[in-house]
Structure formats: C-alpha cells, structure tokens
Motif scaffolding. Sequence first.
Motif, PDB file in Angstrom:
ATOM      1  N   GLN A   1     -14.060 -12.567 -13.129  1.00 13.47           N
ATOM      2  CA  GLN A   1     -15.340 -12.318 -12.453  1.00 13.47           C
ATOM      3  C   GLN A   1     -15.369 -10.880 -11.954  1.00 13.47           C
ATOM      4  OE1 GLN A   1     -17.540 -14.380 -12.814  1.00 13.47           O
ATOM      5  NE2 GLN A   1     -18.893 -14.701 -11.058  1.00 13.47           N
ATOM      6  N   ALA A   2     -16.571 -10.261 -12.042  1.00 17.94           N
ATOM      7  CA  ALA A   2     -16.720  -8.881 -11.599  1.00 17.94           C
ATOM      8  C   ALA A   2     -18.008  -8.758 -10.797  1.00 17.94           C
ATOM      9  CB  ALA A   2     -16.753  -7.934 -12.789  1.00 17.94           C
ATOM     10  N   GLN A   3     -18.117  -7.678 -10.081  1.00 15.19           N
ATOM     11  CA  GLN A   3     -19.317  -7.387  -9.297  1.00 15.19           C
ATOM     12  C   GLN A   3     -19.704  -5.925  -9.504  1.00 15.19           C
ATOM     13  OE1 GLN A   3     -16.361  -8.376  -7.362  1.00 15.19           O
ATOM     14  NE2 GLN A   3     -16.815 -10.462  -8.059  1.00 15.19           N
ATOM     15  N   LEU A   4     -21.008  -5.674  -9.390  1.00 13.04           N
ATOM     16  CA  LEU A   4     -21.547  -4.315  -9.443  1.00 13.04           C
ATOM     17  C   LEU A   4     -22.282  -4.046  -8.139  1.00 13.04           C
ATOM     18  CD1 LEU A   4     -23.140  -4.312 -13.029  1.00 13.04           C
ATOM     19  CD2 LEU A   4     -20.916  -3.400 -12.363  1.00 13.04           C
ATOM     20  N   VAL A   5     -22.060  -2.876  -7.575  1.00 12.89           N
ATOM     21  CA  VAL A   5     -22.741  -2.507  -6.338  1.00 12.89           C
ATOM     22  C   VAL A   5     -23.287  -1.093  -6.479  1.00 12.89           C
ATOM     23  CG1 VAL A   5     -22.539  -2.120  -3.869  1.00 12.89           C
ATOM     24  CG2 VAL A   5     -21.271  -3.987  -4.935  1.00 12.89           C
ATOM     25  N   GLU A   6     -24.617  -0.964  -6.291  1.00  9.06           N
ATOM     26  CA  GLU A   6     -25.265   0.342  -6.373  1.00  9.06           C
ATOM     27  C   GLU A   6     -25.299   1.025  -5.012  1.00  9.06           C
ATOM     28  OE1 GLU A   6     -27.786  -2.498  -9.066  1.00  9.06           O
ATOM     29  OE2 GLU A   6     -27.021  -2.536  -7.027  1.00  9.06           O
ATOM     30  N   SER A   7     -25.357   2.358  -5.030  1.00  8.53           N
ATOM     31  CA  SER A   7     -25.518   3.139  -3.807  1.00  8.53           C
ATOM     32  C   SER A   7     -26.230   4.440  -4.140  1.00  8.53           C
ATOM     33  CB  SER A   7     -24.159   3.430  -3.151  1.00  8.53           C
ATOM     34  OG  SER A   7     -23.334   4.175  -4.017  1.00  8.53           O
TER      35      SER A   7
ATOM     36  N   ALA B   1     -20.546   1.016  -8.741  1.00  3.88           N
ATOM     37  CA  ALA B   1     -19.127   0.744  -8.883  1.00  3.88           C
ATOM     38  C   ALA B   1     -18.900  -0.704  -9.270  1.00  3.88           C
ATOM     39  CB  ALA B   1     -18.401   1.058  -7.585  1.00  3.88           C
ATOM     40  N   ALA B   2     -18.083  -0.904 -10.276  1.00  3.69           N
ATOM     41  CA  ALA B   2     -17.694  -2.254 -10.702  1.00  3.69           C
ATOM     42  C   ALA B   2     -16.341  -2.590 -10.096  1.00  3.69           C
ATOM     43  CB  ALA B   2     -17.625  -2.323 -12.220  1.00  3.69           C
ATOM     44  N   SER B   3     -16.201  -3.839  -9.671  1.00  6.78           N
ATOM     45  CA  SER B   3     -14.941  -4.287  -9.097  1.00  6.78           C
ATOM     46  C   SER B   3     -14.668  -5.719  -9.543  1.00  6.78           C
ATOM     47  CB  SER B   3     -14.983  -4.202  -7.565  1.00  6.78           C
ATOM     48  OG  SER B   3     -15.988  -5.037  -7.049  1.00  6.78           O
ATOM     49  N   GLY B   4     -13.429  -6.159  -9.345  1.00  2.00           N
ATOM     50  CA  GLY B   4     -13.065  -7.519  -9.735  1.00  2.00           C
ATOM     51  C   GLY B   4     -12.014  -7.523 -10.809  1.00  2.00           C
ATOM     52  N   SER B   5     -11.989  -8.593 -11.572  1.00  2.00           N
ATOM     53  CA  SER B   5     -10.972  -8.780 -12.608  1.00  2.00           C
ATOM     54  C   SER B   5     -11.419  -8.106 -13.904  1.00  2.00           C
ATOM     55  CB  SER B   5     -10.726 -10.268 -12.836  1.00  2.00           C
ATOM     56  OG  SER B   5     -10.353 -10.903 -11.625  1.00  2.00           O
ATOM     57  N   ILE B   6     -11.285  -6.784 -13.926  1.00  2.00           N
ATOM     58  CA  ILE B   6     -11.805  -5.995 -15.034  1.00  2.00           C
ATOM     59  C   ILE B   6     -10.688  -5.530 -15.947  1.00  2.00           C
ATOM     60  CG2 ILE B   6     -13.048  -3.878 -15.646  1.00  2.00           C
ATOM     61  CD1 ILE B   6     -14.474  -4.140 -12.911  1.00  2.00           C
ATOM     62  N   PHE B   7     -10.854  -5.799 -17.250  1.00  3.66           N
ATOM     63  CA  PHE B   7      -9.941  -5.253 -18.250  1.00  3.66           C
ATOM     64  C   PHE B   7     -10.519  -3.969 -18.816  1.00  3.66           C
ATOM     65  CE2 PHE B   7      -6.687  -5.085 -21.343  1.00  3.66           C
ATOM     66  CZ  PHE B   7      -7.264  -4.743 -22.551  1.00  3.66           C
ATOM     67  N   SER B   8     -11.801  -4.022 -19.174  1.00  4.30           N
ATOM     68  CA  SER B   8     -12.481  -2.835 -19.680  1.00  4.30           C
ATOM     69  C   SER B   8     -13.989  -3.013 -19.541  1.00  4.30           C
ATOM     70  CB  SER B   8     -12.138  -2.570 -21.151  1.00  4.30           C
ATOM     71  OG  SER B   8     -12.599  -3.616 -21.971  1.00  4.30           O
ATOM     72  N   ILE B   9     -14.705  -1.892 -19.596  1.00  7.95           N
ATOM     73  CA  ILE B   9     -16.160  -1.921 -19.489  1.00  7.95           C
ATOM     74  C   ILE B   9     -16.754  -1.251 -20.711  1.00  7.95           C
ATOM     75  CG2 ILE B   9     -18.174  -1.321 -18.115  1.00  7.95           C
ATOM     76  CD1 ILE B   9     -16.385  -1.173 -15.666  1.00  7.95           C
TER      77      ILE B   9
ATOM     78  N   ALA C   1     -23.871  -3.746 -16.765  1.00  7.84           N
ATOM     79  CA  ALA C   1     -22.648  -3.416 -17.492  1.00  7.84           C
ATOM     80  C   ALA C   1     -22.132  -4.607 -18.280  1.00  7.84           C
ATOM     81  CB  ALA C   1     -21.577  -2.933 -16.518  1.00  7.84           C
ATOM     82  N   ASP C   2     -21.565  -4.321 -19.441  1.00  6.04           N
ATOM     83  CA  ASP C   2     -20.860  -5.316 -20.245  1.00  6.04           C
ATOM     84  C   ASP C   2     -19.386  -5.195 -19.912  1.00  6.04           C
ATOM     85  OD1 ASP C   2     -23.022  -4.618 -23.034  1.00  6.04           O
ATOM     86  OD2 ASP C   2     -23.125  -6.280 -21.610  1.00  6.04           O
ATOM     87  N   ILE C   3     -18.859  -6.210 -19.232  1.00  9.62           N
ATOM     88  CA  ILE C   3     -17.501  -6.142 -18.710  1.00  9.62           C
ATOM     89  C   ILE C   3     -16.615  -7.186 -19.364  1.00  9.62           C
ATOM     90  CG2 ILE C   3     -16.068  -6.363 -16.641  1.00  9.62           C
ATOM     91  CD1 ILE C   3     -18.436  -5.329 -15.013  1.00  9.62           C
ATOM     92  N   LYS C   4     -15.448  -6.724 -19.835  1.00  9.02           N
ATOM     93  CA  LYS C   4     -14.440  -7.647 -20.353  1.00  9.02           C
ATOM     94  C   LYS C   4     -13.448  -7.892 -19.234  1.00  9.02           C
ATOM     95  CE  LYS C   4     -13.150  -7.329 -24.598  1.00  9.02           C
ATOM     96  NZ  LYS C   4     -12.536  -6.865 -25.873  1.00  9.02           N
ATOM     97  N   SER C   5     -13.275  -9.151 -18.881  1.00 11.04           N
ATOM     98  CA  SER C   5     -12.398  -9.491 -17.777  1.00 11.04           C
ATOM     99  C   SER C   5     -10.936  -9.478 -18.219  1.00 11.04           C
ATOM    100  CB  SER C   5     -12.753 -10.872 -17.228  1.00 11.04           C
ATOM    101  OG  SER C   5     -12.395 -11.851 -18.186  1.00 11.04           O
TER     102      SER C   5
END
Length: 120
Positions: free
Chosen positions: A1-7, A23-31, A97-101
């Motif tokens: 699972q991942a999250q995106l937060v704008e600022s 910024a993306a955070s969480g269990s990220i392998f690649s974006i 974003a397309d995120i691979k966990s």
Amino acid sequence: QAQLVESGGGLVQPGESLRLSCAASGSIFSINTMGWYRQAPGQQRDLVASITRGGTTNYADSVKGRFTISRDDRKNTVYLQMNSLKPEDTAVYYCNADIKSTSRSLRNYWGPGIQVTVSS
C-alpha cells in the motif's frame, strides 16, 4: 500500500508562480508514470502533465511553455513548476502515480488534491 500527498498550493496573483510537490510513501518498490491532473468546479478532471520513469514528459496544450513537470526518484517525489499563472489555472490539482509495491503488485494511486487559486 502507498500514499500520495500534495503540497505547495495556495492563492497567487496572475503572472506569478507556484511549485507543487507530491511525495509518495509506503511499501514502494518502484514508481512508473507520475502525473498531475486538475479539476475546476463543474468540470471534469483533466491531465495537466505526466512524466515516465525514463523522463518522457507530456503536457496539456493549455500549459505548454508555462508548466514544467519533473521527478526525483530518490525521494519518490514529482514536482510541477507553474509559471505565468492565469485565472483559468484555478482548480484542485491532483497527483497520480503508477506504483509497484514491494509485493510487486502494480496499482494506480491518487493524492487527496490541493487547491490552486489564481486571482487578483
């Protein structure tokens, strides 16, 4: 699972600049592809700009020459530099974003959105 937060959103006058970050955070392998969309009141959500993992960019005609998208994969962050802002740029801006966990599953994510208002 991942999250995106704008600022970085806010209220600016016509002709001024803003820089959005996501910024993306969480269990990220690649974006893979990251992008920015926007939605004005009563309008559909439209693509503003996107950038692939290899750095290929794509822009909406309305922002070409004024906006620049970039990414920092060390920080899992995408940026949108917005110059020469116009009142018609007023909208809620969403990061995508397309995120691979870390489990290698691929999923598309949206941020909660951030308001950009251009007004004198």
